[in-house]
Design a protein around this motif. Structure first.
Motif, short mmCIF file in Angstrom:
data_model
loop_
_atom_site.label_atom_id
_atom_site.label_comp_id
_atom_site.label_asym_id
_atom_site.label_seq_id
_atom_site.Cartn_x
_atom_site.Cartn_y
_atom_site.Cartn_z
N TYR B 175 0.81 -1.22 0.00
CA TYR B 175 0.00 0.00 0.00
C TYR B 175 0.84 1.26 0.00
CZ TYR B 175 0.83 0.16 5.05
OH TYR B 175 1.42 0.22 6.29
N VAL B 176 2.14 1.12 0.06
CA VAL B 176 2.99 2.31 0.04
C VAL B 176 4.33 1.92 -0.58
CG1 VAL B 176 3.69 1.85 2.43
CG2 VAL B 176 4.09 4.11 1.47
N VAL B 177 4.86 2.84 -1.37
CA VAL B 177 6.18 2.62 -1.96
C VAL B 177 7.14 3.59 -1.28
CG1 VAL B 177 7.55 2.71 -4.06
CG2 VAL B 177 5.17 2.00 -4.16
N GLU B 178 8.27 3.07 -0.86
CA GLU B 178 9.19 3.93 -0.13
C GLU B 178 10.59 3.82 -0.71
OE1 GLU B 178 7.40 3.86 4.33
OE2 GLU B 178 8.16 1.97 3.54
N GLY B 179 11.40 4.78 -0.38
CA GLY B 179 12.78 4.74 -0.86
C GLY B 179 13.71 5.18 0.25
N TYR B 180 14.91 4.62 0.27
CA TYR B 180 15.90 5.10 1.23
C TYR B 180 17.27 5.16 0.58
CZ TYR B 180 17.20 0.18 1.91
OH TYR B 180 17.61 -1.11 1.73
N GLY B 181 18.11 5.96 1.17
CA GLY B 181 19.45 6.14 0.68
C GLY B 181 20.19 6.98 1.71
N ALA B 334 16.44 23.34 5.71
CA ALA B 334 15.40 23.86 4.83
C ALA B 334 14.84 22.74 3.97
CB ALA B 334 15.97 24.96 3.95
N GLU B 335 13.56 22.87 3.65
CA GLU B 335 12.89 21.82 2.90
C GLU B 335 13.58 21.56 1.56
OE1 GLU B 335 8.64 22.25 3.35
OE2 GLU B 335 8.35 21.03 1.55
N GLY B 336 14.07 22.62 0.94
CA GLY B 336 14.69 22.47 -0.37
C GLY B 336 16.09 21.86 -0.33
N ASP B 337 16.64 21.70 0.88
CA ASP B 337 18.02 21.22 0.98
C ASP B 337 18.14 19.73 1.27
OD1 ASP B 337 19.29 23.58 0.44
OD2 ASP B 337 19.23 24.28 2.52
N VAL B 338 17.01 19.07 1.42
CA VAL B 338 17.06 17.66 1.78
C VAL B 338 16.99 16.80 0.52
CG1 VAL B 338 16.06 15.91 3.26
CG2 VAL B 338 15.83 18.28 3.85
N ARG B 339 18.04 16.05 0.26
CA ARG B 339 18.10 15.24 -0.95
C ARG B 339 18.59 13.83 -0.62
NH1 ARG B 339 19.85 19.50 -4.66
NH2 ARG B 339 18.39 21.17 -4.21
N PHE B 340 18.44 12.96 -1.63
CA PHE B 340 18.93 11.59 -1.49
C PHE B 340 20.19 11.36 -2.31
CE2 PHE B 340 14.68 9.76 -0.20
CZ PHE B 340 15.16 9.16 0.94
N LEU B 341 21.12 10.63 -1.75
CA LEU B 341 22.28 10.13 -2.49
C LEU B 341 22.22 8.61 -2.41
CD1 LEU B 341 25.16 11.06 -3.68
CD2 LEU B 341 26.02 10.48 -1.43
N PRO B 342 22.49 7.91 -3.51
CA PRO B 342 22.49 6.44 -3.42
C PRO B 342 23.57 5.97 -2.45
CG PRO B 342 22.44 7.16 -5.71
CD PRO B 342 22.70 8.38 -4.89
N ILE B 343 23.36 4.81 -1.88
CA ILE B 343 24.36 4.26 -0.95
C ILE B 343 25.44 3.56 -1.76
CG2 ILE B 343 24.73 2.71 1.00
CD1 ILE B 343 21.76 3.04 1.66
N LEU B 417 11.43 14.57 0.50
CA LEU B 417 12.04 13.26 0.30
C LEU B 417 11.18 12.38 -0.60
CD1 LEU B 417 13.52 12.54 3.82
CD2 LEU B 417 14.75 13.02 1.72
N ALA B 418 9.86 12.50 -0.46
CA ALA B 418 8.99 11.74 -1.35
C ALA B 418 9.19 12.20 -2.78
CB ALA B 418 7.54 11.93 -0.93
N LYS B 419 9.38 13.50 -2.96
CA LYS B 419 9.64 14.02 -4.30
C LYS B 419 10.93 13.44 -4.85
CE LYS B 419 7.53 18.56 -3.86
NZ LYS B 419 7.96 19.93 -3.55
N GLU B 420 11.92 13.32 -3.96
CA GLU B 420 13.20 12.73 -4.37
C GLU B 420 13.01 11.28 -4.82
OE1 GLU B 420 15.77 15.21 -4.90
OE2 GLU B 420 17.02 13.72 -3.90
N ARG B 423 11.64 11.29 -8.13
CA ARG B 423 12.64 11.70 -9.11
C ARG B 423 13.50 10.49 -9.50
NH1 ARG B 423 17.95 13.79 -9.07
NH2 ARG B 423 18.17 13.80 -6.80
N TYR B 424 13.92 9.72 -8.52
CA TYR B 424 14.73 8.54 -8.82
C TYR B 424 13.92 7.49 -9.58
CZ TYR B 424 19.05 9.77 -6.40
OH TYR B 424 20.23 10.35 -6.05
N MET B 425 12.63 7.37 -9.22
CA MET B 425 11.79 6.39 -9.90
C MET B 425 11.68 6.71 -11.38
SD MET B 425 8.73 5.83 -7.16
CE MET B 425 7.71 4.57 -7.86
N ASN B 426 11.61 8.03 -11.69
CA ASN B 426 11.40 8.43 -13.07
C ASN B 426 12.69 8.64 -13.84
OD1 ASN B 426 8.64 8.40 -12.62
ND2 ASN B 426 8.66 10.50 -11.83
#
Lengths: 280, 480
Positions: B175-181, B334-343, B417-420, B423-426
């Protein structure tokens, strides 16, 4: 009078018996039965015989926990009883503030085990912080932490029992000993200790069973970390029952074994110390 | 005389026991009889009205039974403590609109299995719970109702996002798709890149473990200049907070091992990429806000707080962590500064690796509760993921990325983070890592792994011992 009492005995006993049966006997018998079953929840048990008892020894968790518990119990029984007896001796002399001291020493016993566990965890970690380590880094820290915690909690209680025992030593015996020229140590070992044997029986029993069954403090202080090496029997049983699916029956079997061990040790100890008691 | 009395008591106790156990089973029998009777009469009352034939006790009981079962009720055992309050308001709202009582209980961190086990034994058992994949299904298969025919399953865009039984039917639906990094604070990174002699010019340069390591170690050496206490937030090794390492991080070596062997499950894990795990884990430990020896005290909350307060530049976690960070008092990120980097762990070809995207949240309906409650539970789910009102809750309050077709293009969570994750999904150029840890043999395996990691961090074990434990425990738990 005797006769009427006897006739109505069953009726008077019945309410207690019913309560006892519901709260103790029935769950106990069910528990023993469940230890021979494989079950996920207690309402869908299937009889599997002694399989659970065999599975207890498939890994070393139970034996490790047993050994840890024995080490812990021996050490804490010794330290608690010696220290509390010494305190009781000190506080039965007529020094100022005796009542205050007794209250202060007794207080820790009024705090619940979980809270005590967390308090000591904070305190010990604050000390270990200087050495850049924590309570869960080394099993030895957890072991000594538990011993200190248990001492702190139980000493006051045992002390009160010893104080009561010491106050009941007849003064004429002490006087007679003094007149016979006994020194302090002789009075202690030949008169006082034999006379407080009943208190010693009780205190040994209480410390023994409490150390063996220790759970809250263990859970709060280390929760068995690192790698279950500071898990005592009760915690190991809890972890087996709730922590591993498919192991509920094994946890139950461990609990039955645990009961047998505690009962055997406590009875043995009672018989041994009872023998040493003297009639006043 | 005393003897007589005691033997009398013993006899009575025995008699009582026998009576008790007898009565017990009788009660059980009659209880279930009664329930079925209640069921029948509830079916017939509609036609014949109150018949008045049954005894008073009977009518009392059955009418109580009717009112309980006619509408059905929902009891959801929630897995995610960070969104507990949202679930409570969803429950209240649903009850307000439909009149169906919904109860939501949240299990504390790392205690879901225990809580579920004790709750499901109750008379009022959870009607909805979640399983974490095939391993979870194996434990709970007696309690999972078939969901193949539900609309929820029809709505699934990717029909593989389910848990199937041996019979090929569907028993759990994602019921939910999640991502971590590795979550990083872009403001701190920009500050570092502006320093003279920085090991990289921008985040785009960090595409493998080597660069990451060079950058992290340089940042750690210049932490005063950057105004941080350490590059990585604390590697939480408090025994109940090790899931980020024994589950999430462990997914990476597992993923590549599965890929090499071209299989989806393993009876024996070789842990061929254990060195890569050690690479990144050492990097986390040695360049941290907290000294290695003290990590046993740190929880996930601690590390998220450190990150939110700007004391750390990076932290490994998933998109669910945003709500946690945003709630920290004095949050400086800040909200705009939170991003994901792959592990990155030093595996060949990792330049194209994305973040880890998948799910371990499969919803299941308890097959052992009454049919009414099962129907009510499915209706609740269909309302939540199908109706406008429900979808609004899912997107804007729970902030879930869902796998369902009912959600329109714009109906995605607004948190960074959900937007991130989206972004990775697409991003066609990235190969995202699937959540393969759902095949981990058991919770026990994970706990043992976590314990070993704690001992490794505090110096009680070396890496080959850790590797050994992982391999042995995997084999032992898989072959139970």
């Amino acid at each position: 009078m005797q006769k009427t009492l006897k006739r109505y005995f069953p009726i008077f006993v019945l309410p207690t018996l019913i309560a006892f049966a519901f709260a103790f006997i029935v769950p106990f018998v069910m528990g023993v039965y469940l230890s021979f079953c494989s079950f996920r929840t207690i309402t869908n048990a299937q009889f599997t015989g002694v399989r659970n008892y065999i599975r207890i020894f498939e890994d070393r968790d139970f034996l490790n926990a047993l050994w840890f518990t024995v080490k812990f119990s021996v050490l804490s029984i010794l330290t608690i009883n010696v220290i509390s007896f010494v305190l009781a001796l000190a506080l039965t002399r007529k020094i100022r503030g005796t009542n205050l001291f007794r209250t202060v020493f007794f207080m820790p016993n009024l705090i619940g085990g979980i809270i005590l566990g967390y308090i000591w965890q904070q305190m010990i970690n604050a000390v270990l912080l200087r050495y850049e380590t924590t309570l869960v880094a080394n099993a030895a820290y957890g072991f000594w932490g538990l011993v200190i915690l248990m001492n702190w909690q139980m000493i006051g209680y045992m002390m009160i029992i010893y104080v009561a025992g010491l106050q009941n030593v007849p003064t004429e015996l002490l006087e007679a000993a003094r007149i016979d020229g006994a020194n302090g140590l002789q009075t202690l070992f030949r008169v006082k200790i034999p006379m407080v044997m009943p208190s010693i029986t009780i205190c040994l029993f209480l410390t023994l069973s409490n150390s063996f069954k220790l759970f809250d403090q263990n859970l709060a202080l280390t929760a068995g970390a690192p790698s279950k090496r500071t898990a005592m029997l009760a915690l190991d049983i809890y972890n087996t029952f709730y922590g591993r699916s498919g192991y509920e029956g094994v946890g139950q079997a461990k609990a039955v074994l645990f009961f047998l061990i505690v009962a055997a040790i406590a009875l043995g100890q009672l018989i041994l110390t009872r023998r040493k008691e003297v009639e006043q | 005389m005393l003897k007589k009395v005691t033997s009398g008591i013993a006899c009575m106790a025995l008699a009582f026991l026998v009576a008790c156990s007898g009565g017990d089973s009788e009660n059980h029998g009659s209880g279930s009889d009664f329930a079925s009777q209640g069921g029948q009469s509830s079916g017939s009352t509609g036609g014949s009205g109150s018949s008045g034939n049954s005894s008073t006790a009977g009518t009392g009981g059955s009418s109580a039974g009717n009112s309980g079962t006619a509408a059905g009720s929902v009891y959801y055992l929630n897995f995610k403590p960070e969104v507990d309050s949202v679930w409570q308001s969803i429950a209240a709202q649903y009850t307000k609109t439909t009149g169906v009582p919904v109860k939501v209980v949240t299990a504390a961190n790392n205690t879901y299995e225990q809580t579920l086990m004790s709750e499901i034994a109750n008379k009022e058992a959870p009607t909805l719970f979640q399983i974490n994949g095939p391993t979870g299904y194996r434990n709970w298969k007696d309690y999972c109702a078939e969901l193949t025919g539900t609309r929820l399953y029809d709505w699934l865009m990717d029909k593989n996002m389910v848990v199937k039984g041996d019979d090929g039917k569907v028993y759990g639906i994602a019921y939910v798709v999640e991502g971590y990094g590795i979550i990083y604070n872009n403001a701190i990174m920009d500050k570092y890149f502006a320093l003279s002699g920085a090991k990289a010019a921008s985040m785009d340069d960090i595409k493998n473990f080597q660069t990451l390591k060079a950058v992290v170690e340089d940042m750690q050496a210049r932490k005063e200049e950057l105004g941080i206490k350490g590059v990585f937030a604390s590697t939480s090794l408090n025994p109940s907070d090790t899931w980020r390492w024994q589950t999430h991080l462990a997914n990476i070596p597992l993923h590549y091992e599965l890929k090499d062997k071209n299989v989806t499950d393993l009876d024996n894990l070789e842990f061929t990429y254990s060195e890569n795990y050690q690479n990144i884990f050492d990097l986390y430990l040695n360049n941290s806000v907290t000294a290695k020896g003290l990590l046993g005290n740190k929880s996930v909350d601690d590390s998220m707080t450190e990150f939110a307060l700007g004391q750390a530049a990076m932290v490994q976690n998933g998109n669910w962590a945003w709500s946690q960070m945003a709630d920290v008092q004095g949050n400086k990120v800040a909200e705009g500064d939170v991003r994901f980097l792959p592990i990155y762990t030093g595996i060949n070809g990792e330049e194209n690796q994305g973040i880890c995207i998948g799910t371990e949240n499969f919803i299941a309906v308890n097959s052992q509760v009454s049919a009414e409650n099962q129907a009510a539970s499915i209706a609740f789910l269909e309302w939540l993921f199908g109706s406008d009102e429900g979808r609004n809750y899912v997107v804007n309050e729970l902030e879930f990325i869902t796998p369902f077709s009912t959600f329109g293009e714009n109906e995605t969570p607004k948190d960074p983070l959900a937007k991130e994750v989206m972004r990775y999904m697409n991003d066609e150029t990235k190969q995202n890592v699937t959540w393969d840890f759902v095949i981990f043999p058991s919770q026990q395996f994970k706990d043992d792994f976590g314990d070993a990691l704690l001992e490794y961090a505090s110096g009680g074990k070396n890496w080959s011992e850790v590797k050994d434990i992982v391999v042995k425990r995997w084999a032992a738990e898989k072959n139970l």
